[in-house]
Design an enzyme around this catalytic site. Sequence first.
Site, PDB file in Angstrom:
ATOM      1  N   PRO A  76      31.503  38.676  40.577  1.00 28.60           N
ATOM      2  CG  PRO A  76      31.846  39.615  42.693  1.00 28.60           C
ATOM      3  CD  PRO A  76      32.107  38.373  41.881  1.00 28.60           C
ATOM      4  N   GLY A  78      30.819  44.935  38.130  1.00 28.29           N
ATOM      5  CA  GLY A  78      29.887  46.064  38.091  1.00 28.29           C
ATOM      6  C   GLY A  78      29.577  46.516  36.677  1.00 28.29           C
ATOM      7  CB  SER A 105      28.908  44.087  41.061  1.00 29.64           C
ATOM      8  OG  SER A 105      29.433  45.354  41.393  1.00 29.64           O
ATOM      9  CE1 TYR A 133      34.902  47.073  45.908  1.00 28.24           C
ATOM     10  CE2 TYR A 133      32.685  47.611  45.170  1.00 28.24           C
ATOM     11  CZ  TYR A 133      33.973  47.199  44.896  1.00 28.24           C
ATOM     12  OH  TYR A 133      34.337  46.916  43.609  1.00 28.24           O
ATOM     13  CB  THR A 159      35.564  43.397  47.284  1.00 25.69           C
ATOM     14  OG1 THR A 159      34.603  42.652  46.532  1.00 25.69           O
ATOM     15  CG2 THR A 159      36.763  43.685  46.408  1.00 25.69           C
ATOM     16  CE  LYS A 230      35.683  39.166  43.285  1.00 27.45           C
ATOM     17  NZ  LYS A 230      36.349  40.428  42.950  1.00 27.45           N
ATOM     18  CG  HIS A 254      39.358  43.844  41.826  1.00 29.01           C
ATOM     19  ND1 HIS A 254      38.706  44.101  43.007  1.00 29.01           N
ATOM     20  CD2 HIS A 254      38.616  44.445  40.864  1.00 29.01           C
ATOM     21  CE1 HIS A 254      37.624  44.836  42.753  1.00 29.01           C
ATOM     22  NE2 HIS A 254      37.554  45.052  41.462  1.00 29.01           N
ATOM     23  N   GLY A 287      42.119  35.507  35.093  1.00 35.35           N
ATOM     24  CA  GLY A 287      42.833  34.983  33.931  1.00 35.35           C
ATOM     25  C   GLY A 287      42.392  33.625  33.445  1.00 35.35           C
ATOM     26  NE  ARG A 309      39.697  42.400  32.420  1.00 33.59           N
ATOM     27  CZ  ARG A 309      40.400  42.187  33.533  1.00 33.59           C
ATOM     28  NH1 ARG A 309      40.578  40.953  33.980  1.00 33.59           N
ATOM     29  NH2 ARG A 309      40.914  43.207  34.200  1.00 33.59           N
TER      30      ARG A 309
HETATM   31  C1  LIG Z   1      34.609  45.498  34.401  1.00 34.71           C
HETATM   32  C2  LIG Z   1      34.871  44.812  35.718  1.00 34.71           C
HETATM   33  C3  LIG Z   1      34.159  45.214  36.833  1.00 34.71           C
HETATM   34  C4  LIG Z   1      34.391  44.594  38.065  1.00 34.71           C
HETATM   35  N1  LIG Z   1      33.645  44.985  39.138  1.00 34.71           N
HETATM   36  C5  LIG Z   1      33.863  44.385  40.337  1.00 34.71           C
HETATM   37  C6  LIG Z   1      33.090  44.739  41.464  1.00 34.71           C
HETATM   38  O1  LIG Z   1      32.188  45.567  41.373  1.00 34.71           O
HETATM   39  N2  LIG Z   1      33.366  44.131  42.631  1.00 34.71           N
HETATM   40  C7  LIG Z   1      34.361  43.183  42.748  1.00 34.71           C
HETATM   41  O2  LIG Z   1      34.602  42.663  43.836  1.00 34.71           O
HETATM   42  N3  LIG Z   1      35.093  42.810  41.687  1.00 34.71           N
HETATM   43  C8  LIG Z   1      34.861  43.371  40.492  1.00 34.71           C
HETATM   44  N4  LIG Z   1      35.593  42.970  39.408  1.00 34.71           N
HETATM   45  C9  LIG Z   1      36.585  41.878  39.556  1.00 34.71           C
HETATM   46  C10 LIG Z   1      35.940  40.527  39.276  1.00 34.71           C
HETATM   47  O3  LIG Z   1      35.046  40.160  40.308  1.00 34.71           O
HETATM   48  C11 LIG Z   1      36.990  39.405  39.182  1.00 34.71           C
HETATM   49  O4  LIG Z   1      37.746  39.356  40.371  1.00 34.71           O
HETATM   50  C12 LIG Z   1      37.928  39.519  37.996  1.00 34.71           C
HETATM   51  O5  LIG Z   1      37.257  40.045  36.864  1.00 34.71           O
HETATM   52  C13 LIG Z   1      38.495  38.130  37.671  1.00 34.71           C
HETATM   53  O6  LIG Z   1      39.415  38.181  36.654  1.00 34.71           O
HETATM   54  P1  LIG Z   1      39.078  37.861  35.092  1.00 34.71           P
HETATM   55  O7  LIG Z   1      38.317  39.052  34.589  1.00 34.71           O
HETATM   56  O8  LIG Z   1      40.413  37.723  34.492  1.00 34.71           O
HETATM   57  O9  LIG Z   1      38.250  36.594  35.051  1.00 34.71           O
HETATM   58  C14 LIG Z   1      35.363  43.563  38.172  1.00 34.71           C
HETATM   59  C15 LIG Z   1      36.054  43.159  37.032  1.00 34.71           C
HETATM   60  C16 LIG Z   1      35.821  43.753  35.809  1.00 34.71           C
HETATM   61  C17 LIG Z   1      36.586  43.270  34.606  1.00 34.71           C
HETATM   62  O1  LIG Z   2      36.115  48.286  38.073  1.00 28.77           O
HETATM   63  C1  LIG Z   2      36.231  47.501  38.996  1.00 28.77           C
HETATM   64  O2  LIG Z   2      37.096  46.609  38.999  1.00 28.77           O
HETATM   65  C2  LIG Z   2      35.385  47.613  40.142  1.00 28.77           C
HETATM   66  O3  LIG Z   2      35.563  46.886  41.068  1.00 28.77           O
HETATM   67  C3  LIG Z   2      34.318  48.607  40.180  1.00 28.77           C
HETATM   68  C4  LIG Z   2      34.245  49.451  41.274  1.00 28.77           C
HETATM   69  C5  LIG Z   2      33.260  50.426  41.325  1.00 28.77           C
HETATM   70  C6  LIG Z   2      32.336  50.537  40.309  1.00 28.77           C
HETATM   71  C7  LIG Z   2      32.395  49.664  39.238  1.00 28.77           C
HETATM   72  C8  LIG Z   2      33.369  48.685  39.169  1.00 28.77           C
END
Ligand SMILES: Cc1cc2nc3c(=O)[nH]c(=O)nc-3n(C[C@H](O)[C@H](O)[C@H](O)COP(=O)(O)O)c2cc1C
Ligand SMILES: O=C(O)C(=O)c1ccccc1
Length: 366
Positions: A76, A78, A105, A133, A159, A230, A254, A287, A309
């Site tokens: 997930p 955002g 998300s 959350y 999370t 998570k 995260h 990663g 990502r």
């Molecule tokens: C731009 C961005 C936004 C994210 N938003 C959330 C989120 O809203 N909630 C959450 O639990 N994790 C969020 N994550 C974390 C991802 O769920 C995930 O744990 C993480 O991206 C995994 O690592 P990777 O990007 O290296 O694959 C976000 C990650 C990124 C890069």
């Molecule tokens: O940026 C993030 O990793 C994330 O979890 C998040 C939290 C709030 C709004 C958007 C993304």
Amino acid sequence: MILSIADLEAAASGKLPDATQAFFNSGATNQITVKENSSAFSKYRIRPRVLRDVSNVQTEIDILGKSITFPLCMSPAGVQARAHPEGELATSRACSQKNIHMGVSSFANNSVEDIISAGRNVGGQINYGMQLYTMQDREAEKEIIARAEGAGCKAIFLTADSPILGLRYHEKRSNFKIFDGISFPMVENGWEDKKTQSHDERFISFNSDSHSWDEIAWLRSVTKMEIWIKGVLTAEDVEMAIESGCDGVIVSNHGGRQLDDVVPTIDALPECVKAAQGRIRVHVDGGIRSGADIFKALALGAECCWVGRPMLWGLAYDGQNGVELMIDILYQEFRRCMQLAGCRTVADITPDRLARIGSDGSMSRL
Ligand SMILES: Cc1cc2nc3c(=O)[nH]c(=O)nc-3n(C[C@H](O)[C@H](O)[C@H](O)COP(=O)(O)O)c2cc1C
Ligand SMILES: O=C(O)C(=O)c1ccccc1
């Protein structure tokens, strides 16, 4: 030519404004964990077995009661509208086409109902999990849960690594405007007056930093969906998740965006798998950038991998097609890795398929 996830990252990043790149690609404070999540995989090397008839390799596994193409799901993440105007709708269609489950998300720019219909409309029958959350407003949290369950989600991903937001210098320096001009239909009720808040301010006003394991019993009382945590990195917290009656954990930091200097997820995985002893499901993200990375995580005991990502890069590069391209790249690499390592089924990916290279170059078997 885009052949690898690194090619996709380069192509996608070039299409995004600098501030959006800073938001997507950065980690917290000194960028230690965001880098180590990927580099930590290189201490493992594969011990292939040969002459094992890999003409009929099976990459599918069952997750949340449904078979998926190979052991990969979408984390997930955002604000996907910052990657592509169709945001999560495009991601959902791609996942549905490729038969890969998707995490939604709470900070999605589309509603969970619309995200799931977009996927169903292209014909697939994948599962969705709703990321949550712990919110200060429990009624609003309950409402998201009810909407997710009503829309057909099969799991909640709570999370746990975010009582507050990580300190993100790159995002601050780039002056990224996370909330300008886009909507957040799962969380923005009553927030119209807060549009000018920063990421940090908005997160603090919404999220509870007094969250605790007590929440699991409450979640159980309000939903029949599976409950996953998570953001677990230790054996102790896997034990807590089992005691609290959770269905699964995602070993995650995260993507290095919360606390920097924590253990890379691939290094946290073995102690979490050992603690789980098969009593709770263990997945991992952070990663993962190649089919070999997925292979290594499975050999270390993860049931399934998630990526964040790479999905955003695919989305930024070419919307639904770009996410499909990303999934195809990882699928082809993973399938070939299985064949070349002599594994016919996912169950054949066992710890003896890996060697660990020490910092002095010594090699040891697992
Ligand atoms: C731009 C961005 C936004 C994210 N938003 C959330 C989120 O809203 N909630 C959450 O639990 N994790 C969020 N994550 C974390 C991802 O769920 C995930 O744990 C993480 O991206 C995994 O690592 P990777 O990007 O290296 O694959 C976000 C990650 C990124 C890069
Ligand atoms: O940026 C993030 O990793 C994330 O979890 C998040 C939290 C709030 C709004 C958007 C993304």
